[in-house]
Motif scaffolding. Structure first.
Motif, PDB file in Angstrom:
ATOM      1  N   TYR A  18       0.825  -1.208   0.000  1.00 54.65           N
ATOM      2  CA  TYR A  18       0.000   0.000   0.000  1.00 54.65           C
ATOM      3  C   TYR A  18       0.864   1.265   0.000  1.00 54.65           C
ATOM      4  O   TYR A  18       0.470   2.288  -0.562  1.00 54.65           O
ATOM      5  N   ALA A  19       2.020   1.216   0.609  1.00 51.56           N
ATOM      6  CA  ALA A  19       2.908   2.383   0.668  1.00 51.56           C
ATOM      7  C   ALA A  19       3.427   2.781  -0.710  1.00 51.56           C
ATOM      8  O   ALA A  19       3.867   3.919  -0.899  1.00 51.56           O
ATOM      9  N   LYS A  20       3.365   1.882  -1.671  1.00 50.30           N
ATOM     10  CA  LYS A  20       3.818   2.184  -3.035  1.00 50.30           C
ATOM     11  C   LYS A  20       2.810   3.034  -3.809  1.00 50.30           C
ATOM     12  O   LYS A  20       3.161   3.656  -4.807  1.00 50.30           O
ATOM     13  N   PHE A  21       1.559   3.051  -3.368  1.00 53.89           N
ATOM     14  CA  PHE A  21       0.536   3.831  -4.060  1.00 53.89           C
ATOM     15  C   PHE A  21       0.780   5.321  -3.862  1.00 53.89           C
ATOM     16  O   PHE A  21       1.368   5.730  -2.862  1.00 53.89           O
ATOM     17  N   ARG A  22       0.300   6.101  -4.812  1.00 52.84           N
ATOM     18  CA  ARG A  22       0.371   7.557  -4.707  1.00 52.84           C
ATOM     19  C   ARG A  22      -1.030   8.109  -4.823  1.00 52.84           C
ATOM     20  O   ARG A  22      -1.765   7.749  -5.743  1.00 52.84           O
ATOM     21  N   PRO A  23      -1.402   8.995  -3.905  1.00 50.10           N
ATOM     22  CA  PRO A  23      -2.716   9.617  -3.995  1.00 50.10           C
ATOM     23  C   PRO A  23      -2.900  10.321  -5.346  1.00 50.10           C
ATOM     24  O   PRO A  23      -1.933  10.804  -5.931  1.00 50.10           O
ATOM     25  N   SER A  24      -4.134  10.391  -5.807  1.00 48.95           N
ATOM     26  CA  SER A  24      -4.415  10.952  -7.125  1.00 48.95           C
ATOM     27  C   SER A  24      -4.302  12.480  -7.154  1.00 48.95           C
ATOM     28  O   SER A  24      -4.258  13.062  -8.232  1.00 48.95           O
ATOM     29  N   HIS A  25      -4.263  13.115  -6.022  1.00 52.92           N
ATOM     30  CA  HIS A  25      -4.133  14.574  -5.991  1.00 52.92           C
ATOM     31  C   HIS A  25      -3.334  14.977  -4.762  1.00 52.92           C
ATOM     32  O   HIS A  25      -3.154  14.209  -3.822  1.00 52.92           O
ATOM     33  N   GLY A  26      -2.822  16.173  -4.803  1.00 57.23           N
ATOM     34  CA  GLY A  26      -2.031  16.680  -3.696  1.00 57.23           C
ATOM     35  C   GLY A  26      -0.608  16.152  -3.720  1.00 57.23           C
ATOM     36  O   GLY A  26      -0.237  15.316  -4.548  1.00 57.23           O
ATOM     37  N   ASN A  27       0.178  16.651  -2.825  1.00 60.24           N
ATOM     38  CA  ASN A  27       1.561  16.219  -2.648  1.00 60.24           C
ATOM     39  C   ASN A  27       1.634  15.454  -1.329  1.00 60.24           C
ATOM     40  O   ASN A  27       2.080  15.978  -0.318  1.00 60.24           O
ATOM     41  N   ILE A  28       1.121  14.228  -1.355  1.00 59.23           N
ATOM     42  CA  ILE A  28       0.976  13.424  -0.139  1.00 59.23           C
ATOM     43  C   ILE A  28       1.892  12.211  -0.223  1.00 59.23           C
ATOM     44  O   ILE A  28       1.936  11.525  -1.247  1.00 59.23           O
ATOM     45  N   HIS A  29       2.632  11.976   0.829  1.00 57.80           N
ATOM     46  CA  HIS A  29       3.559  10.858   0.911  1.00 57.80           C
ATOM     47  C   HIS A  29       3.001   9.799   1.868  1.00 57.80           C
ATOM     48  O   HIS A  29       2.349  10.137   2.856  1.00 57.80           O
ATOM     49  N   LEU A  30       3.287   8.549   1.570  1.00 58.37           N
ATOM     50  CA  LEU A  30       2.889   7.442   2.436  1.00 58.37           C
ATOM     51  C   LEU A  30       4.145   6.818   3.025  1.00 58.37           C
ATOM     52  O   LEU A  30       5.111   6.566   2.308  1.00 58.37           O
ATOM     53  N   GLU A  31       4.120   6.575   4.329  1.00 56.61           N
ATOM     54  CA  GLU A  31       5.301   6.044   5.010  1.00 56.61           C
ATOM     55  C   GLU A  31       4.905   4.898   5.939  1.00 56.61           C
ATOM     56  O   GLU A  31       4.123   5.085   6.868  1.00 56.61           O
ATOM     57  N   PRO A  32       5.459   3.701   5.693  1.00 61.50           N
ATOM     58  CA  PRO A  32       5.183   2.587   6.602  1.00 61.50           C
ATOM     59  C   PRO A  32       5.999   2.732   7.889  1.00 61.50           C
ATOM     60  O   PRO A  32       7.135   3.199   7.867  1.00 61.50           O
ATOM     61  N   ILE A  33       5.405   2.335   8.991  1.00 57.20           N
ATOM     62  CA  ILE A  33       6.058   2.344  10.302  1.00 57.20           C
ATOM     63  C   ILE A  33       5.944   0.927  10.866  1.00 57.20           C
ATOM     64  O   ILE A  33       4.837   0.425  11.050  1.00 57.20           O
ATOM     65  N   PHE A  34       7.082   0.287  11.124  1.00 57.65           N
ATOM     66  CA  PHE A  34       7.092  -1.088  11.614  1.00 57.65           C
ATOM     67  C   PHE A  34       7.799  -1.166  12.958  1.00 57.65           C
ATOM     68  O   PHE A  34       8.939  -0.740  13.093  1.00 57.65           O
ATOM     69  N   ASP A  35       7.131  -1.734  13.946  1.00 56.43           N
ATOM     70  CA  ASP A  35       7.694  -1.926  15.287  1.00 56.43           C
ATOM     71  C   ASP A  35       7.522  -3.397  15.656  1.00 56.43           C
ATOM     72  O   ASP A  35       6.491  -3.799  16.209  1.00 56.43           O
ATOM     73  N   ASP A  36       8.530  -4.210  15.338  1.00 56.19           N
ATOM     74  CA  ASP A  36       8.458  -5.639  15.632  1.00 56.19           C
ATOM     75  C   ASP A  36       8.541  -5.936  17.123  1.00 56.19           C
ATOM     76  O   ASP A  36       7.995  -6.933  17.584  1.00 56.19           O
ATOM     77  N   VAL A  37       9.208  -5.091  17.886  1.00 59.49           N
ATOM     78  CA  VAL A  37       9.353  -5.319  19.326  1.00 59.49           C
ATOM     79  C   VAL A  37       7.988  -5.307  20.010  1.00 59.49           C
ATOM     80  O   VAL A  37       7.684  -6.166  20.840  1.00 59.49           O
ATOM     81  N   ASN A  38       7.151  -4.345  19.642  1.00 59.99           N
ATOM     82  CA  ASN A  38       5.823  -4.211  20.250  1.00 59.99           C
ATOM     83  C   ASN A  38       4.703  -4.722  19.350  1.00 59.99           C
ATOM     84  O   ASN A  38       3.526  -4.586  19.692  1.00 59.99           O
ATOM     85  N   SER A  39       5.054  -5.266  18.191  1.00 60.45           N
ATOM     86  CA  SER A  39       4.091  -5.796  17.216  1.00 60.45           C
ATOM     87  C   SER A  39       3.027  -4.767  16.850  1.00 60.45           C
ATOM     88  O   SER A  39       1.828  -5.005  16.938  1.00 60.45           O
ATOM     89  N   ARG A  40       3.498  -3.604  16.412  1.00 61.21           N
ATOM     90  CA  ARG A  40       2.612  -2.525  15.984  1.00 61.21           C
ATOM     91  C   ARG A  40       3.066  -2.045  14.605  1.00 61.21           C
ATOM     92  O   ARG A  40       4.256  -1.831  14.380  1.00 61.21           O
ATOM     93  N   TYR A  41       2.089  -1.849  13.714  1.00 61.49           N
ATOM     94  CA  TYR A  41       2.396  -1.549  12.316  1.00 61.49           C
ATOM     95  C   TYR A  41       1.425  -0.495  11.808  1.00 61.49           C
ATOM     96  O   TYR A  41       0.225  -0.567  12.090  1.00 61.49           O
ATOM     97  N   ALA A  42       1.959   0.472  11.064  1.00 57.21           N
ATOM     98  CA  ALA A  42       1.108   1.563  10.596  1.00 57.21           C
ATOM     99  C   ALA A  42       1.529   2.007   9.198  1.00 57.21           C
ATOM    100  O   ALA A  42       2.671   1.790   8.777  1.00 57.21           O
TER     101      ALA A  42
END
Length: 104
Positions: A18-42
């Motif tokens: 999903y982070a590879k997609f680009r929104p169709s308008h605006g200058n919006i960036h997508l950034e994955p956040i991975f925390d394996d220690v606490n098992s949290r992903y965003a």
């Protein structure tokens, strides 16, 4: 590979896609956040659309008690089916954003 590590790998793969997609308008960036220690992903979004600041999460997933908790899913089609197709059993996915945590 144990269950947690397997689930972590699948979640990171789906979010990375999903982070590879680009929104169709605006200058919006997508950034994955991975925390394996606490098992949290965003998947976070940030940038500008016209004169408005855009920021916040599109996806937030955690793992607890061998269950994948979808805490927030802002993807139009949802990520649940992607997780199932990549090998996470439906019985181990919980839609935590619904009242009383409903299983899929």
């Amino acid at each position: 590979m144990d269950t947690i590590k397997s689930y972590q790998a699948v979640i990171k793969q789906v979010i990375s896609e999903y982070a590879k997609f680009r929104p169709s308008h605006g200058n919006i960036h997508l950034e994955p956040i991975f925390d394996d220690v606490n098992s949290r992903y965003a998947l976070m979004q940030f940038g500008w659309d016209r004169d408005r600041r855009v920021r916040g999460n599109l996806i937030y997933v955690s793992i607890k008690d061998n269950k994948v908790l979808i805490e927030y899913d802002g993807i139009e089609s949802g990520i649940t089916q992607d997780l199932i197709e990549k090998g996470i059993p439906e019985r181990d996915i919980v839609l935590a954003f619904l009242p009383e945590f409903q299983a899929v």
